[in-house]
Design an enzyme around this catalytic site. Structure first.
Site, PDB file in Angstrom:
ATOM      1  CD  GLU A 208      -4.458   6.148  -0.722  1.00  0.00           C
ATOM      2  OE1 GLU A 208      -5.505   6.595  -0.422  1.00  0.00           O
ATOM      3  OE2 GLU A 208      -3.380   7.206  -0.755  1.00  0.00           O
ATOM      4  CG  ASN A 292      -2.636  10.799  -1.707  1.00  0.00           C
ATOM      5  OD1 ASN A 292      -3.384  10.747  -0.935  1.00  0.00           O
ATOM      6  ND2 ASN A 292      -2.365   9.972  -2.584  1.00  0.00           N
ATOM      7  CG  ASP A 334      -0.099   8.693   1.314  1.00  0.00           C
ATOM      8  OD1 ASP A 334      -0.830   9.564   0.611  1.00  0.00           O
ATOM      9  OD2 ASP A 334      -0.489   8.064   2.079  1.00  0.00           O
TER      10      ASP A 334
END
Lengths: 611, 144
Positions: A208, A292, A334
């Site tokens: 992220e 991801n 994701d």
């Protein structure tokens, strides 16, 4: 007197099992991890054994007496955060790691967990907000003297700030320290290291924050880096041999990663390696998955984004990849591919196969030949999965449903009703496998989402997400989780226990015919392996996102679990889901997890009452 | 009273820079958001998106808080825009007691600072109960 008899009986059973598995109790007191993992008295690595079974051959606690299970002792970790992972047990010692600040405890099992030593690292608290989804830590690794090269063995900690620290198992003193990356740009530590031979394997978190993922091997002797394999980039950085590394049985060819990215996006391309690691000593291959690709806005990264969302089989000595398989090319949801790779011999289409079984976030259960990487089975393990209809067994690619594929109609569009949600049909919470029944016991999420991607800018150390989402249970259902038994031979669900919330606890299968798992409300549950029928439960002080562990001490079988609600589950479900209350009336008012549990940090250890 | 609000808004300009236009409008309209029949103006909607990207992972869906960070629906009942802006830009630490709370400084993140007043407008609307949970619907452009 009675107690003595019981002890003697238990020992004979334990030794019998040890012998049957090619080991003995005497051997297991020392030796390598490979022999120690067969002694059920111990729990020597995060998943119990190299094959990631989460199985105990202890059977003192069984379907007939589990209802008498009672707490033997408890231990407060002193930290009120999400407690993932679980303890390690070696001989008379238990080792527990807490969430940030990652305190490590060495506990004496002869004295109900008296603290023998305590290691408190000094870490910059600025690492806290660059950890996605709570300051969890999924446990330590243990290296026995024979492999560690020291007299007492090592307990290895992967800290939040990405430092790797090896502690003397006897006294907690630092033996060596190594850096596994820069936490300032969001490369953090949450995963459990895995010791293989004379090395310890360490992954990285930070998808992220645009952190390009890698797996690193450090020497157990001095903490020096032996190799590092990136998930994305040129062949010499991902440690691929274009001719011998295969994908779906064919050589990957040159620049297999680079040619699936536009420009330099791969440099901030994610594919982090924060899950579990398994190992097959016969094939000398280690297995793990990548997460991801960054950002969450797929429009900003055209291409397959290899090798994010991939299962890697690597030689632990050199890091070179033998085979790879990408489950979710060009991720739009994701669906990190980091979940555990369970190594089990299963019957595929009636044929005994050395398989790797993987329950992916994307809702498909994959079975591959772990020697060759050949894809054998890819079945949905939750019927509500709708983002893809099936997996093409020739190409290995999912047959994606455009309606449920964010980005298919561009960014800044709200894609509705996608199942599963970003947290997957199952997240990191590991499943268990029983060699006795041949079945898998899988904790799952039953959550769907709306997903809206939009353009984002990369700033080092800042979130790099580019999507917002809202989550809700599948249409017509109100349970947000299930605990299922999966038959690998048929690719079908054998039984399914609905749960009010996602099951975010790692399962434990036992030779006593009992499967254990925890709930987010804080219950530790025991169910019958054959039917899923609940046999026992106990409400611990906080929600359980830890993994259940079994061990034996002085002839008595114990079940241990950490409670302490948090992680993504604690964040996503604390207030209840957006549409979770729709149409539920009064029931809906109780759908917030915060109505059931509060922060905590307690280890609870259970046993049968002493006779 | 009136003066202190003006001062606060002025201080916010110096910190936030580019976000002042909407902040000033918020002051004159008393409320930083427009909600008509449950539908919202563009700043609130933009705030919803940016919240989802940068804040939700800790503060939970719809600003309701989580096991990790406090509810902003509650916090904005007593936080001024200035206090809100200061916290977002500089971050915040509350260490100890077994539950270290650390909010990062978003001052260098263009996806946050350029939308600061939008995020505030969205959260204030949530906090005041002007909008419910979930993705808000936008007013037609003319009505804004």
């Amino acid at each position: 007197m009675k107690a003595n008899k019981r002890t003697a009986l238990t020992w004979s059973v334990a030794v019998g099992v040890g012998l049957a598995m090619g080991s003995s109790a005497a051997q297991a007191a020392g030796g390598t991890l490979q022999t120690m993992q067969n002694n059920a008295a111990n729990w020597v690595m995060p998943a119990g054994n190299f094959a990631n079974w989460r199985y105990s051959s202890l059977n003192q606690i069984n379907t007939k007496n589990v209802h008498q299970l009672t707490p033997a002792w408890t231990f407060s970790t002193g930290v009120l955060r999400g407690h993932e992972g679980g303890p390690l047990i070696i001989g008379n010692m238990m080792y527990v790691v807490t969430p940030f600040p990652n305190i490590v405890y060495g506990l004496d099992l002869n004295h109900q967990g008296r603290i023998v030593w305590k290691y408190v690292p000094v870490q910059d608290p600025n690492v806290i907000p660059v950890m996605c989804c709570d300051t969890v830590n999924r446990g330590a690794a243990y290296a026995p003297p024979a492999e560690a090269g020291n007299a007492d063995g090592l307990v290895i900690l992967h800290q939040a700030d990405n430092e790797v620290v090896a502690l003397d198992a006897k006294n907690g003193k630092v033996v060596w320290k190594a850096s596994n990356g820069n936490a300032k740009v969001g490369a953090t530590g949450t995963s459990a290291p895995q010791v293989i031979g004379d090395k310890v394997m360490v992954g990285v978190s930070g998808g992220e924050f645009g952190v390009r993922g890698y797996m690193t091997a450090f020497s157990l002797k001095d903490g020096k880096q032996v190799w590092r394999a990136y998930s994305e980039g040129p062949d010499n950085q991902i440690l691929f041999n274009p001719k011998t590394t295969t994908d779906m049985g064919k050589p990957v060819g040159a620049n297999s990663s680079l040619k699936t990215w536009q420009g330099n996006q791969w440099k901030i391309g994610g594919g982090d390696t924060w899950g579990w690691i398994s190992y097959d000593p016969k094939l000398n291959l280690m297995y793990y998955g990548s997460g991801n690709p960054s950002t969450w806005n797929p429009v900003q990264r055209p291409g397959d984004n290899k090798w994010s969302m991939t299962i890697f089989a690597r030689d632990p000595n050199t890091g070179m990849a033998k085979w790879v398989y990408q489950m979710t090319p060009h991720d739009q949801w994701d669906y990190d591919g980091v979940n555990e790779m369970i190594l089990a011999n299963v019957k595929v289409n009636g044929k005994a196969t050395p398989a790797l079984v993987h329950f992916d976030r994307n809702g498909f259960a994959y079975e591959l030949n772990r020697a060759t990487g050949a894809l054998l089975i890819a079945h949905k393990y939750d019927p509500v999965v709708n983002w893809a209809t099936s997996v093409n067994m020739k190409t290995g690619r999912p047959n994606v449903v455009a309606k449920y594929a964010p980005g298919s109609r561009g960014a800044e569009v709200n894609y509705k009703g996608i199942c599963p949600a970003a947290l997957g049909s199952k997240d990191e919470q590991p499943a268990a496998f029983s060699p006795k029944t041949g079945m898998f016991y899988v904790p799952t999420n039953n959550v769907c989402m709306d997903y809206e991607p939009f353009k984002v800018t990369y700033t080092a150390g800042q979130p790099y997400v580019g999507a917002t989402l809202s989550m809700f249970p599948p249409k017509g259902q109100s349970n947000l989780g299930n605990f299922i038994a999966w038959n690998p031979n048929t690719g079908k669900i054998a039984w399914s226990d609905p749960e009010a919330f996602s099951v975010w606890s790692g399962a434990l299968a036992t030779a006593g015919g009992v499967v254990f798992y925890g709930t987010l409300q804080g219950d530790l549950k025991a169910v019958d392996m054959k039917t899923g029928k609940e046999l026992w439960r106990f409400k611990t002080p906080s929600g359980i996102i830890g993994n259940v562990t079994a061990y034996e001490h002085n002839g008595r079988e114990y079940i241990a679990v950490l409670s302490g609600v948090g992680g993504w589950a604690g964040i996503g479900l604390a207030a209840g889901l957006t549409k979770g209350t729709d149409g539920l009336g009064a029931v809906g008012a109780y759908r917030a997890l915060s109505n059931y549990t509060n922060l905590g940090g307690v280890l609870t250890v259970f046993a049968l009452p002493k006779m | 009273m009136r003066r202190s609000v003006a001062l606060a808004v002025f201080a916010a300009f110096t910190i936030v820079g580019g976000a002042f236009v909407i902040a000033a409008r918020a002051d004159t309209a008393k409320k930083p958001y427009v909600v008509i029949n449950g539908k919202v103006n563009h700043p609130v909607f933009e705030g919803y998106l940016r919240y989802g990207e940068n804040c939700m992972r800790c503060h939970g869906e719809d600003g309701l808080g989580s096991s990790y960070a406090p509810s902003l629906v509650d916090a904005l009942k007593h936080l001024s825009y200035l206090q809100f802006a200061q916290t977002v830009i500089n971050g915040k630490k509350n260490l100890g007691n077994g539950m270290e709370l650390v909010m990062p400084a978003f001052g260098l993140n263009p996806d946050v600072v350029n939308y600061l007043s939008d995020i505030y407008a969205y959260l204030k609307a949530r906090s005041d109960g002007a909008i419910g949970r979930g993705r808000p619907h936008q007013l037609p452009k003319k009505a804004q």
